[in-house]
Design a protein around this motif. Structure first.
Motif, PDB file in Angstrom:
ATOM      1  N   LEU A 131       0.821  -1.215   0.000  1.00  0.00           N
ATOM      2  CA  LEU A 131       0.000   0.000   0.000  1.00  0.00           C
ATOM      3  C   LEU A 131       0.851   1.261   0.000  1.00  0.00           C
ATOM      4  O   LEU A 131       0.482   2.270  -0.592  1.00  0.00           O
ATOM      5  N   LEU A 132       2.007   1.191   0.643  1.00  0.00           N
ATOM      6  CA  LEU A 132       2.912   2.340   0.677  1.00  0.00           C
ATOM      7  C   LEU A 132       3.814   2.409  -0.554  1.00  0.00           C
ATOM      8  O   LEU A 132       4.534   3.390  -0.733  1.00  0.00           O
ATOM      9  N   GLY A 133       3.792   1.374  -1.368  1.00  0.00           N
ATOM     10  CA  GLY A 133       4.607   1.367  -2.577  1.00  0.00           C
ATOM     11  C   GLY A 133       6.039   0.929  -2.356  1.00  0.00           C
ATOM     12  O   GLY A 133       6.888   1.116  -3.232  1.00  0.00           O
ATOM     13  N   ALA A 134       6.325   0.347  -1.187  1.00  0.00           N
ATOM     14  CA  ALA A 134       7.693  -0.092  -0.898  1.00  0.00           C
ATOM     15  C   ALA A 134       7.994  -1.458  -1.495  1.00  0.00           C
ATOM     16  O   ALA A 134       9.169  -1.826  -1.646  1.00  0.00           O
ATOM     17  N   HIS A 135       6.949  -2.232  -1.812  1.00  0.00           N
ATOM     18  CA  HIS A 135       7.132  -3.577  -2.351  1.00  0.00           C
ATOM     19  C   HIS A 135       6.038  -3.894  -3.367  1.00  0.00           C
ATOM     20  O   HIS A 135       4.939  -3.340  -3.307  1.00  0.00           O
ATOM     21  N   PHE A 136       6.365  -4.822  -4.253  1.00  0.00           N
ATOM     22  CA  PHE A 136       5.340  -5.444  -5.087  1.00  0.00           C
ATOM     23  C   PHE A 136       4.628  -6.515  -4.261  1.00  0.00           C
ATOM     24  O   PHE A 136       5.135  -6.996  -3.245  1.00  0.00           O
ATOM     25  N   SER A 137       3.457  -6.912  -4.729  1.00  0.00           N
ATOM     26  CA  SER A 137       2.689  -7.947  -4.030  1.00  0.00           C
ATOM     27  C   SER A 137       3.462  -9.257  -3.938  1.00  0.00           C
ATOM     28  O   SER A 137       3.421  -9.951  -2.913  1.00  0.00           O
ATOM     29  N   VAL A 138       4.156  -9.615  -5.000  1.00  0.00           N
ATOM     30  CA  VAL A 138       4.928 -10.859  -5.009  1.00  0.00           C
ATOM     31  C   VAL A 138       6.032 -10.819  -3.953  1.00  0.00           C
ATOM     32  O   VAL A 138       6.341 -11.841  -3.334  1.00  0.00           O
ATOM     33  N   ASP A 139       6.620  -9.660  -3.725  1.00  0.00           N
ATOM     34  CA  ASP A 139       7.651  -9.540  -2.695  1.00  0.00           C
ATOM     35  C   ASP A 139       7.093  -9.912  -1.327  1.00  0.00           C
ATOM     36  O   ASP A 139       7.737 -10.618  -0.540  1.00  0.00           O
ATOM     37  N   VAL A 140       5.893  -9.415  -1.044  1.00  0.00           N
ATOM     38  CA  VAL A 140       5.266  -9.676   0.252  1.00  0.00           C
ATOM     39  C   VAL A 140       4.879 -11.140   0.383  1.00  0.00           C
ATOM     40  O   VAL A 140       5.127 -11.780   1.412  1.00  0.00           O
ATOM     41  N   LEU A 141       4.276 -11.700  -0.647  1.00  0.00           N
ATOM     42  CA  LEU A 141       3.877 -13.106  -0.599  1.00  0.00           C
ATOM     43  C   LEU A 141       5.094 -14.017  -0.435  1.00  0.00           C
ATOM     44  O   LEU A 141       5.061 -14.989   0.331  1.00  0.00           O
ATOM     45  N   ALA A 142       6.163 -13.711  -1.153  1.00  0.00           N
ATOM     46  CA  ALA A 142       7.388 -14.513  -1.016  1.00  0.00           C
ATOM     47  C   ALA A 142       7.944 -14.387   0.395  1.00  0.00           C
ATOM     48  O   ALA A 142       8.420 -15.373   0.978  1.00  0.00           O
ATOM     49  N   GLY A 143       7.893 -13.182   0.965  1.00  0.00           N
ATOM     50  CA  GLY A 143       8.356 -12.993   2.331  1.00  0.00           C
ATOM     51  C   GLY A 143       7.520 -13.768   3.335  1.00  0.00           C
ATOM     52  O   GLY A 143       8.047 -14.355   4.286  1.00  0.00           O
ATOM     53  N   GLN A 144       6.210 -13.778   3.118  1.00  0.00           N
ATOM     54  CA  GLN A 144       5.340 -14.539   4.023  1.00  0.00           C
ATOM     55  C   GLN A 144       5.618 -16.033   3.937  1.00  0.00           C
ATOM     56  O   GLN A 144       5.616 -16.729   4.958  1.00  0.00           O
ATOM     57  N   LEU A 145       5.864 -16.525   2.740  1.00  0.00           N
ATOM     58  CA  LEU A 145       6.159 -17.953   2.585  1.00  0.00           C
ATOM     59  C   LEU A 145       7.525 -18.314   3.164  1.00  0.00           C
ATOM     60  O   LEU A 145       7.690 -19.386   3.758  1.00  0.00           O
ATOM     61  N   LEU A 146       8.496 -17.429   2.998  1.00  0.00           N
ATOM     62  CA  LEU A 146       9.800 -17.665   3.618  1.00  0.00           C
ATOM     63  C   LEU A 146       9.651 -17.679   5.137  1.00  0.00           C
ATOM     64  O   LEU A 146      10.220 -18.537   5.825  1.00  0.00           O
ATOM     65  N   GLY A 147       8.874 -16.725   5.651  1.00  0.00           N
ATOM     66  CA  GLY A 147       8.620 -16.706   7.091  1.00  0.00           C
ATOM     67  C   GLY A 147       7.903 -17.957   7.558  1.00  0.00           C
ATOM     68  O   GLY A 147       8.195 -18.493   8.631  1.00  0.00           O
ATOM     69  N   ALA A 148       6.952 -18.450   6.752  1.00  0.00           N
ATOM     70  CA  ALA A 148       6.238 -19.673   7.107  1.00  0.00           C
ATOM     71  C   ALA A 148       7.182 -20.869   7.150  1.00  0.00           C
ATOM     72  O   ALA A 148       7.029 -21.776   7.985  1.00  0.00           O
ATOM     73  N   GLY A 149       8.160 -20.887   6.248  1.00  0.00           N
ATOM     74  CA  GLY A 149       9.146 -21.966   6.267  1.00  0.00           C
ATOM     75  C   GLY A 149       9.948 -21.974   7.554  1.00  0.00           C
ATOM     76  O   GLY A 149      10.164 -23.026   8.167  1.00  0.00           O
ATOM     77  N   TRP A 150      10.376 -20.795   7.986  1.00  0.00           N
ATOM     78  CA  TRP A 150      11.119 -20.709   9.241  1.00  0.00           C
ATOM     79  C   TRP A 150      10.217 -20.977  10.437  1.00  0.00           C
ATOM     80  O   TRP A 150      10.661 -21.529  11.447  1.00  0.00           O
ATOM     81  N   LEU A 151       8.949 -20.593  10.320  1.00  0.00           N
ATOM     82  CA  LEU A 151       7.998 -20.914  11.378  1.00  0.00           C
ATOM     83  C   LEU A 151       7.844 -22.422  11.524  1.00  0.00           C
ATOM     84  O   LEU A 151       7.773 -22.953  12.643  1.00  0.00           O
ATOM     85  N   ALA A 152       7.821 -23.131  10.399  1.00  0.00           N
ATOM     86  CA  ALA A 152       7.750 -24.584  10.436  1.00  0.00           C
ATOM     87  C   ALA A 152       8.993 -25.180  11.099  1.00  0.00           C
ATOM     88  O   ALA A 152       8.902 -26.150  11.877  1.00  0.00           O
ATOM     89  N   VAL A 153      10.161 -24.605  10.807  1.00  0.00           N
ATOM     90  CA  VAL A 153      11.397 -25.070  11.453  1.00  0.00           C
ATOM     91  C   VAL A 153      11.295 -24.885  12.965  1.00  0.00           C
ATOM     92  O   VAL A 153      11.658 -25.784  13.747  1.00  0.00           O
ATOM     93  N   ALA A 154      10.795 -23.728  13.376  1.00  0.00           N
ATOM     94  CA  ALA A 154      10.659 -23.452  14.807  1.00  0.00           C
ATOM     95  C   ALA A 154       9.712 -24.433  15.474  1.00  0.00           C
ATOM     96  O   ALA A 154       9.999 -24.967  16.556  1.00  0.00           O
ATOM     97  N   LEU A 155       8.577 -24.701  14.851  1.00  0.00           N
ATOM     98  CA  LEU A 155       7.604 -25.631  15.432  1.00  0.00           C
ATOM     99  C   LEU A 155       8.170 -27.045  15.511  1.00  0.00           C
ATOM    100  O   LEU A 155       7.897 -27.780  16.467  1.00  0.00           O
ATOM    101  N   LEU A 156       8.962 -27.412  14.503  1.00  0.00           N
ATOM    102  CA  LEU A 156       9.589 -28.732  14.527  1.00  0.00           C
ATOM    103  C   LEU A 156      10.577 -28.834  15.687  1.00  0.00           C
ATOM    104  O   LEU A 156      10.611 -29.829  16.416  1.00  0.00           O
ATOM    105  N   LEU A 157      11.363 -27.782  15.874  1.00  0.00           N
ATOM    106  CA  LEU A 157      12.324 -27.777  16.984  1.00  0.00           C
ATOM    107  C   LEU A 157      11.608 -27.786  18.335  1.00  0.00           C
ATOM    108  O   LEU A 157      12.039 -28.481  19.266  1.00  0.00           O
ATOM    109  N   LEU A 158      10.522 -27.052  18.430  1.00  0.00           N
ATOM    110  CA  LEU A 158       9.782 -27.011  19.687  1.00  0.00           C
ATOM    111  C   LEU A 158       9.128 -28.353  19.994  1.00  0.00           C
ATOM    112  O   LEU A 158       9.024 -28.751  21.155  1.00  0.00           O
ATOM    113  N   SER A 159       8.684 -29.046  18.957  1.00  0.00           N
ATOM    114  CA  SER A 159       8.022 -30.330  19.184  1.00  0.00           C
ATOM    115  C   SER A 159       9.005 -31.418  19.582  1.00  0.00           C
ATOM    116  O   SER A 159       8.625 -32.421  20.179  1.00  0.00           O
TER     117      SER A 159
END
Length: 229
Positions: free
Chosen positions: A177-205
């Protein structure tokens, strides 16, 4: 024997898989049909409605800066330390940091420029793919909410997760919305974050249960030795 990771009835792995699947699907649509620039321009044009909108978005997007995310990770780690859950405390700090480092490395490798749209209302340095804010809030907000929420009463846990998810989405998409990123940049960032979130959950389990001894003996009740993040 370990039980499935839950937050008061929410199975974390199916939930995370569904969340990531929705974002991956949208990413594929935008790339496959070449709609990224068009969608980004449409969202960015919303800020042309006035300076108040820009100020609101700038306040919102600031929650994805390194310091707020770092403080959130440190706060959740302190919560883990009060429970003598030392492995979880390390994971809650290390995973968001590792996610930020990986994001920076991918930015340098991809070298994708930020939008040059007429509606851009904020300046950001460096390359744009993937969005560091999206990575930060996905690993920071959601990891803290899942860990802390799993140890709170049902009502508080539900409220925490119901707040963290839309907050992470709002902060991430404020970058478009602020014009700092394209939509694909944000979606890719969210998916990268989700990958690391999965790593964290695996370590916690897989961590030993909290407490000074780590493992229970043969006479220890089963509920005391199961690691249920």
């Amino acid at each position: 024997m370990k039980r499935p990771h839950r937050v008061h009835g929410i199975r974390t792995w199916p939930w995370l898989g569904g969340w990531a699947g929705v974002h991956a699907g949208l990413l594929l649509v935008l790339v496959g049909f070449h709609r990224d620039v068009r969608m980004s321009g449409t969202l960015c044009s919303w800020t042309e409605g006035g300076a108040s909108r820009v100020r609101f978005l700038e306040t919102l997007t600031a929650w994805g800066n390194p310091w707020p995310v770092t403080l959130l990770a440190a706060g959740s780690a302190c919560f883990a330390l009060t429970r003598r859950d030392y492995t979880a405390a390390a994971v809650l700090v290390a995973v968001p940091y590792a996610a930020a480092v990986s994001c920076k490395l991918i930015k340098e490798w991809a070298g994708r420029q930020r939008p040059a749209l007429a509606c851009v209302s904020t300046h950001a340095d460096g390359f744009g793919f993937p969005s560091g804010h999206a990575v930060g809030v996905t690993t920071g907000f959601l990891l803290a909410a899942l860990y802390v929420g799993g140890r709170l009463p049902r009502l508080l846990s539900t409220a925490l997760l119901a707040t963290a998810v839309p907050a992470a989405e709002a902060v991430a998409w404020s970058r478009v919305l602020l014009g700092a990123h394209f939509s694909v940049d944000v979606l890719a960032g969210q998916l990268l974050g989700a990958g690391w979130l999965a790593v964290a959950l695996l370590l916690l389990s897989r961590r030993p249960p909290p407490g000074p001894r780590g493992r229970g003996g043969p006479g220890t009740p089963r509920s005391a030795v199961e690691a249920v993040p």
